[in-house]
Design a protein around this motif. Sequence first.
Motif, short mmCIF file in Angstrom:
data_model
loop_
_atom_site.label_atom_id
_atom_site.label_comp_id
_atom_site.label_asym_id
_atom_site.label_seq_id
_atom_site.Cartn_x
_atom_site.Cartn_y
_atom_site.Cartn_z
N LEU A 655 0.86 -1.08 0.21
CA LEU A 655 0.07 -0.04 -0.23
C LEU A 655 0.72 1.18 -0.04
CD1 LEU A 655 -2.83 -1.02 2.50
CD2 LEU A 655 -3.11 -0.48 0.09
N VAL A 695 -0.64 -2.08 -8.70
CA VAL A 695 -2.03 -2.35 -8.10
C VAL A 695 -2.27 -3.79 -8.22
CG1 VAL A 695 -4.43 -2.01 -7.75
CG2 VAL A 695 -2.75 0.14 -7.98
N SER A 698 -0.37 -6.16 -6.64
CA SER A 698 -0.57 -6.51 -5.29
C SER A 698 -1.71 -7.31 -5.00
CB SER A 698 -0.86 -4.95 -4.80
OG SER A 698 0.22 -4.20 -4.88
N TYR A 719 -8.49 -4.86 2.36
CA TYR A 719 -7.18 -4.92 1.48
C TYR A 719 -7.75 -4.85 -0.20
CZ TYR A 719 -2.44 -5.36 -0.33
OH TYR A 719 -1.24 -5.43 -0.96
N LEU A 723 -7.60 -1.76 -3.02
CA LEU A 723 -6.98 -1.68 -3.86
C LEU A 723 -7.90 -1.72 -5.08
CD1 LEU A 723 -4.54 -4.80 -3.40
CD2 LEU A 723 -4.09 -2.26 -3.53
#
Length: 754
Positions: A655, A695, A698, A719, A723
């Motif tokens: 993040l 992104v 992730s 999370y 995102l």
Amino acid sequence: MENIYILMLIALVALAAIDLVVGVSNDAVNFLNSAIGSKVVSMRTIMIVASLGIGVGAIFSSGMMEVARKGIFNPGEFYFNEIMIIFMAVMITDVLLLDFFNTLGMPTSTTVSIVFELLGAAVAMALIKIAVSDTETVANLSQYINTEKAVLIISGIFLSVIVAFSIGAIVQYLSRLFLTFNFEQKPTIYGALFSGIALTSITYFIFMKGLKGTAYYKDIKGVLEGNELMIIVIAFFTWTALSFILTKFLKFNLYKIIITVGTFALALAFAGNDLVNFIGVPMAAWNSYEAWSVSGVPADEFSMGVLAGKVPTPQIFLFVAGMIMVVTLWFSSKAKKVAATEVNLARQSEGHERFQPNSLSRVVVRSTIGMINGINYVLPKSMQQSIGKRFEKPVVNLPKNKVYELPAFDAIRASTNLMVAGVLISIATSYKLPLSTTYVTFMVAMGTSLADRAWDRESAVYRVAGVLNVIGGWFFTAFIAFVTAGIFTYLIHLGSITAVSLLLLLVLFLLVRNFIKHKKEEKETAQKRVIKRAELITAKEVIDETSDHISEVITRVDKLYTNVVNNLSVQDLSKLKKIDKHVVKLNAEVDTLKDEAFYFIKSLDDSSVEASRFYLMVLGYLQDISQSISYISKASYKHVNNNHKHLKKGQIKDLKIIDNQLSGMLKEIAVIFHNRKFSDISKIVDEKQELFDHVSKSIEKQITRIRSEESSAKNTTLYFGNLLETKDLISAIMNLLELYQEFHFNMKKANIKI
């Protein structure tokens, strides 16, 4: 022992001076708003006239001081030490309560506060006496309280809400039928007649009714009493003739006279009626001390029946109090904060509404519409059309950049507000009833607004909600004043001078804190750029204005996103809550821009109509951006507030990497739009893919974590949500840039100078 009461008197005098300042800061809007809203008279003239009115009204207010001495309780039932406790509790409560409302910027009633504080403190002291008595019970409470007078005062205060609203609406409706909105084009005699009625009403109730109860009335009593009708007739013909001459031959604006005299009248009525709210209690304490100090009787045995008699107030005290009120009027910055509420609710024009509708306001508006439809069903069509024409508003042809200089309402409504409110308050003062100037002036203004059709189908539900909120605040004032004064009375009874000292320190602390907070807010307001729609005309101005919007939103989103990530990583609930408040404010400002799109489209000139589509799309993308950061903020706050597990170190690391990349990109975008370097937009658009890819990686990492190691379902929800919303945020920003790039290119291609 005597030294204790001297110290209490000194404290009461200091509290009276503070109370004058905080009280005038709240009540000044009552007699200034009509003149300020109409913009017929210059601000300097308004302030000078109001200052003169306050000075004269303060000197004429002596008769009203009886209310603080014997209007609420029976002083003969209390001893000197008990009466001093009551007065001290009342003044401490009053200062704290009024300063609290000033800090909020909400109008409240100084009359209601002092009446319910006296009632609460007296009831508390009476209950204390009953509790230690072997013969008395709660049934004996009525012998301590001046029930008949208290009920009369309280009912008069609350009845003023209905009376002021009704009379204001009726007088304004008749005035508008008579003069219409095109009053300046009516024959001279029309304006002269209206002026004659208004000025006769004002002068009669000030110089005849308003003088009753003062030391000066006996000197002119023989001339006035018995000749009222003759004086009214002479005054009417004199004012009407003078108004006709000034208009016909000297081309003078009659409404300047009415509004100037009306402002003086209302300021005079305010000071004459409300000065008791600020110094009545300390003056009663001074009279009590004088009587006790020469009696030689112990403080806990000296009955205060002396207060039941009439005691004149020294003129020097009234003069000093008046001067403090005048100085406060000129220099108080909090008064401006309070003034916005009434002007916003009473304004004739459309625009952003301060209050949000609620269920009760919707029911009221829906019921009123049904009643109006029923009346229209009965009235002949010809009569409806005739009345409708009287309320047609003239089209004002002004340059578009001058639109915000228009007054909130016209001179007819301002004159009616001042005339009706001044008359009602002066009548109450002549009968020594502490009618609430706040209630009267506010409800008269609301009544005239309703009669003037300022509350139409587009704004009624918001305006009614605002009125209900303000009235609800008045009931809150009464309840808090009663309870707090009662509690302070009990504390002072228990702790004596120690409790008084601690409460005075509390007053000092809260006043200083609120003063610092107010100054800080003023400074932030002066420096902060709030997103507002200006009156746009050309394509260049559309470009400039939207560039400022984008730069401001992007800068704030950058800061908000970084703060969310940082405080989520350390589970700082208080900071996340504060961030969420800033996000809510950002969303509200963007929503306001969208709500005002109608007025934007109307403001464009014919050659720039094509820009309306561009402007609306820009606002749409700004809303998408603000909604994305709102989701991220709310989800993070909810997660921490519910005490869920911390994010994993790997999640936090990812993040923060995204935040660093996003922050760098947002800073570049903000600079581009601030400096109007639109040629650099293509560079940002080309770099977006790198951020998208990170992104996406992730998200893939989180999927791997779920499958290979133990993880929290709540963490995963938060999370993934953040995102995915970050991707939507980036997409909205990129769409905005591409739209801007396309529009900028098309404008240059069409040889439109931007």
